[in-house]
Design an enzyme around this catalytic site. Sequence first.
Site, mmCIF file in Angstrom:
data_model
loop_
_atom_site.group_PDB
_atom_site.id
_atom_site.type_symbol
_atom_site.label_atom_id
_atom_site.label_comp_id
_atom_site.label_asym_id
_atom_site.label_seq_id
_atom_site.Cartn_x
_atom_site.Cartn_y
_atom_site.Cartn_z
ATOM 1 N N GLY A 77 0.804 -1.246 0.242
ATOM 2 C CA GLY A 77 0.130 -0.081 -0.202
ATOM 3 C C GLY A 77 0.832 1.515 0.205
ATOM 4 O O GLY A 77 -0.123 2.322 -0.574
ATOM 5 N N LYS A 78 2.378 0.975 0.448
ATOM 6 C CA LYS A 78 3.319 2.252 0.615
ATOM 7 C C LYS A 78 2.395 3.399 0.645
ATOM 8 O O LYS A 78 2.613 4.361 0.925
ATOM 9 C CB LYS A 78 3.778 2.406 -1.273
ATOM 10 C CG LYS A 78 4.592 1.848 -1.836
ATOM 11 C CD LYS A 78 4.629 1.783 -3.474
ATOM 12 C CE LYS A 78 5.238 1.110 -3.965
ATOM 13 N NZ LYS A 78 4.653 -0.381 -3.857
ATOM 14 N N ARG A 79 2.138 3.126 2.418
ATOM 15 C CA ARG A 79 2.051 4.284 3.184
ATOM 16 C C ARG A 79 2.413 4.809 3.869
ATOM 17 O O ARG A 79 3.279 4.685 3.774
ATOM 18 C CB ARG A 79 0.119 3.534 4.292
ATOM 19 C CG ARG A 79 -0.250 2.358 3.811
ATOM 20 C CD ARG A 79 -1.489 3.631 3.193
ATOM 21 N NE ARG A 79 -2.549 3.021 2.610
ATOM 22 C CZ ARG A 79 -3.103 2.429 1.468
ATOM 23 N NH1 ARG A 79 -2.418 2.721 0.121
ATOM 24 N NH2 ARG A 79 -4.473 2.379 0.901
#
Length: 311
Positions: free
Chosen positions: A104-106
């Site tokens: 998700g590369k949050r």
Amino acid sequence: MPSFSDRLAAQIRSKRNPVLVGLDPRWEQIPEALKANKSQENPRDVSDVYETFCKDVIDVVAPLVPAVKPQMAFFEQYGPYCMLALKNIVDYASSKGLLVILDGKRNDIGSTATAYAQGLLGANGVSVWGADALTVSPYLGADSLEPFVDVANGRNAGLFILVKTSNPGGAQFQDLVANDSALYLHVARYVAKLSATSAQTVNSVCGYGSIGAVVGATWPEQLTQIREAAPQTWFLVPGYGSQGGGAADVAGAFDSQGLGAIINNSRGIIFAYRRAPYQQRFGQDHWQEAVEASTRDMIDALRAETSAGAL
């Protein structure tokens, strides 16, 4: 429950390979039989197709590999029905014994970062989404990472922090030099500290912390350099296969026992039926057999050209 780091090490040793299968469903590449009487314009149809396709992939790879990595964007693109499908896929993969790394590369700060971490991180009902690990971006600084690290350590979950990404454009910022080192090395050293602290916090048996780094297969020299800077850090290595990385390119990611890295392949496995040599051998009617063959071929290549052969 053991730490994410020790669960990952155990899975890699059990399956005797470090292959990570990326679940990146793309409507136009999914076999036509799965899309019969379905419309891309109908989000419910897309969710049904994506869930069926990903579960079918999981059925093939679960006996073979340690983990899968659903890319959240492909589900978010089609809204709430596909997000429910993603949740079902996460649960299904877990039920098959696979570790699940949500891609998700949050990134955010303060309570927002905590909310992301609490919602996404924690298997076996600990969190709503049930992920074993999550990818995150470091570029808001330490205070954006600390909430994720705290939740991950507290819930025996894992993180993979972007250090040196596989795309060519990543060099535009990641290779900028400050204080005599490229930016990616500054990030790698910080991640290494987080990982070393995590190894102590979670009482790691395998020696690696649960805070890892994303380092692309398309930068083999930098990958080896980052390994030297981060000896106790798990690497998630994208860029294998369709992006041009091969087994020899990722050899520097591993320790002598074949641990230390998990190598992602998405399109090259899940859509193998569309490319040579699998297209000629299997075609659409036997697309799952192509998934199995390409997975086994990747396992064999890593065993032949890296220390994964010692597993």
